[in-house]
Scaffold this active site. Structure first.
Site, PDB file in Angstrom:
ATOM      1  N   CYS A 132       0.710  -1.196   0.053  1.00 55.71           N
ATOM      2  CA  CYS A 132      -0.089  -0.059  -0.072  1.00 55.71           C
ATOM      3  C   CYS A 132       0.842   1.131   0.183  1.00 55.71           C
ATOM      4  O   CYS A 132       1.337   1.448   0.963  1.00 55.71           O
ATOM      5  CB  CYS A 132      -0.907  -0.075   1.322  1.00 55.71           C
ATOM      6  N   CYS A 135      -0.448   4.082   2.087  1.00 54.66           N
ATOM      7  CA  CYS A 135      -0.098   3.791   3.420  1.00 54.66           C
ATOM      8  C   CYS A 135       1.338   4.153   4.161  1.00 54.66           C
ATOM      9  O   CYS A 135       1.458   4.726   4.917  1.00 54.66           O
ATOM     10  CB  CYS A 135      -0.535   2.268   3.919  1.00 54.66           C
ATOM     11  N   ASP A 136       2.214   3.499   3.193  1.00 49.69           N
ATOM     12  CA  ASP A 136       3.373   3.317   3.835  1.00 49.69           C
ATOM     13  C   ASP A 136       4.534   4.328   2.907  1.00 49.69           C
ATOM     14  O   ASP A 136       5.760   4.472   3.331  1.00 49.69           O
ATOM     15  CB  ASP A 136       3.935   1.982   3.668  1.00 49.69           C
TER      16      ASP A 136
END
Ligand code: NAP
Length: 302
Positions: A132, A135-136
């Site tokens: 992701c 997300c990261d």
């Protein structure tokens, strides 16, 4: 006894909740994660949902959930562990030991990430391996990273990461991308993205954290190494059937077989969204499925 239990709270499940409440059904939405929205939550920007150009995926997920809540839908966070229901009453069991009964079920658990299945992938998950980018990605600000895949998600991820990373290596097993032309145009405009055509990843290396990927050329068979600190794997999805859908007919990839009416092989159980067999897995088609599945539920109940 519920009229309907919806399992999953992505766009399909939330749309089914809105339509189900409007139809006056006594329904419950079971969601595994604390946040509703499914894959949408991890999408940086959605530019193809009618009336919401450029909306952030997280905001879209929240809007969808708020809509369902405004209609009075009840949510419970619980992971489904078992399901039965060849007869009129469907029974759903959850990890916390609860047992629910309903006349109908809509399965809307969506799909999850396909794994590369190469050495180092599992070992370095969360230590440089991610599925992701939104997300990261921020963890890799100013660093070199690799993205694996050639579809919409891989290209979107590469474009997104190029805004914060020093360099992005996009690794694809063929010599052309599957991604939409509009996304490819954005990708080719990024100066710090390097494309590695006809290459597969044979391993992910590092000690405590990722420090490189091993590449294998499918054209000349040579092996090489790329120094990167992050590897974003975006090679497609697999259905989240959760190990409790054995009673339903599935295709070779595990998707629940159902047409546009969302009817599965078990009467009273419907499949909506990315989890069912379909040509186009998009937010808009998942939302449409939610409506079609509830229409099927109403027909079945009457
Ligand atoms: P996808 O379209 O299935 O693409 C998967 C990519 O990974 C393909 O390029 C495939 O290569 C490659 N791949 C698969 N297995 C591999 C392996 N073992 N090793 C190396 N490469 C591998 O999946 P996706 O990108 O996750 O997209 C999923 C769905 O969501 C699609 O329908 C997509 O259109 C949709 N989506 C839409 C948007 C948008 O419209 N904004 C955004 C995101 C996703 P090949 O090309 O060689 O098969």
């Amino acid at each position: 006894m519920y009229d309907l239990i919806i399992i999953g709270s992505g766009p399909a499940g939330l749309s089914a909740a809105v339509y189900g409440m409007r139809a006056g059904l006594k329904l419950l939405v079971l969601e595994q994660n604390p946040m509703s929205g499914g894959q949408v939550l991890n999408t940086y920007e959605v530019d193809n949902y009618l009336g919401m150009p450029g909306i952030n995926g997280f905001d879209m997920g929240m809007k969808f959930k708020e809509h369902a809540q405004t209609m009075g839908a009840v949510f419970k966070q619980a992971a489904v562990t078992a399901m039965s229901g060849k007869n009129d009453i469907k029974i759903v069991e959850t990890a916390d030991g609860s047992v629910y009964e309903a006349k109908t079920l809509i399965l809307a658990m969506g799909a999850g990430h396909t794994l590369l299945n190469v050495p180092g992938e599992k070992e370095f998950k969360g230590k440089g391996v991610s599925y992701c980018a939104t997300c990261d990605g921020a963890f890799f600000k100013g660093r070199d990273v690799a993205v694996v895949g050639g579809g919409d998600v891989a290209v979107e991820d590469a474009v997104y990461l190029s805004r914060m990373c020093r360099k992005v290596h996009l690794i694809h097993r063929r010599d052309s991308l599957r991604a939409a032309k509009s996304l490819q145009d954005k990708l080719f405009a990024c100066e710090n993205v390097e494309l590695h055509w006809n290459q597969t990843v044979s391993g992910i290396c590092g000690s405590d954290l990722v420090d490189g990927v091993m590449l294998h050329s499918v054209t000349d068979g040579t092996d090489s190494r790329l120094d990167v600190e992050g590897v974003f794997i975006a090679i497609g999805m697999r259905p989240n059937t959760g190990g409790f859908c054995e009673m339903i007919d599935r295709d070779a990839s595990g998707y629940l077989i159902a047409g546009e009416d969302c009817l599965t092989s078990v009467p009273g159980i419907f499949a909506a969204g990315d989890i069912r067999t379909k040509q186009v897995r998009q937010i808009v088609t998942a939302v449409a499925d939610g409506a079609c599945a509830v229409a099927g539920v109403e027909r079945y109940l009457s």
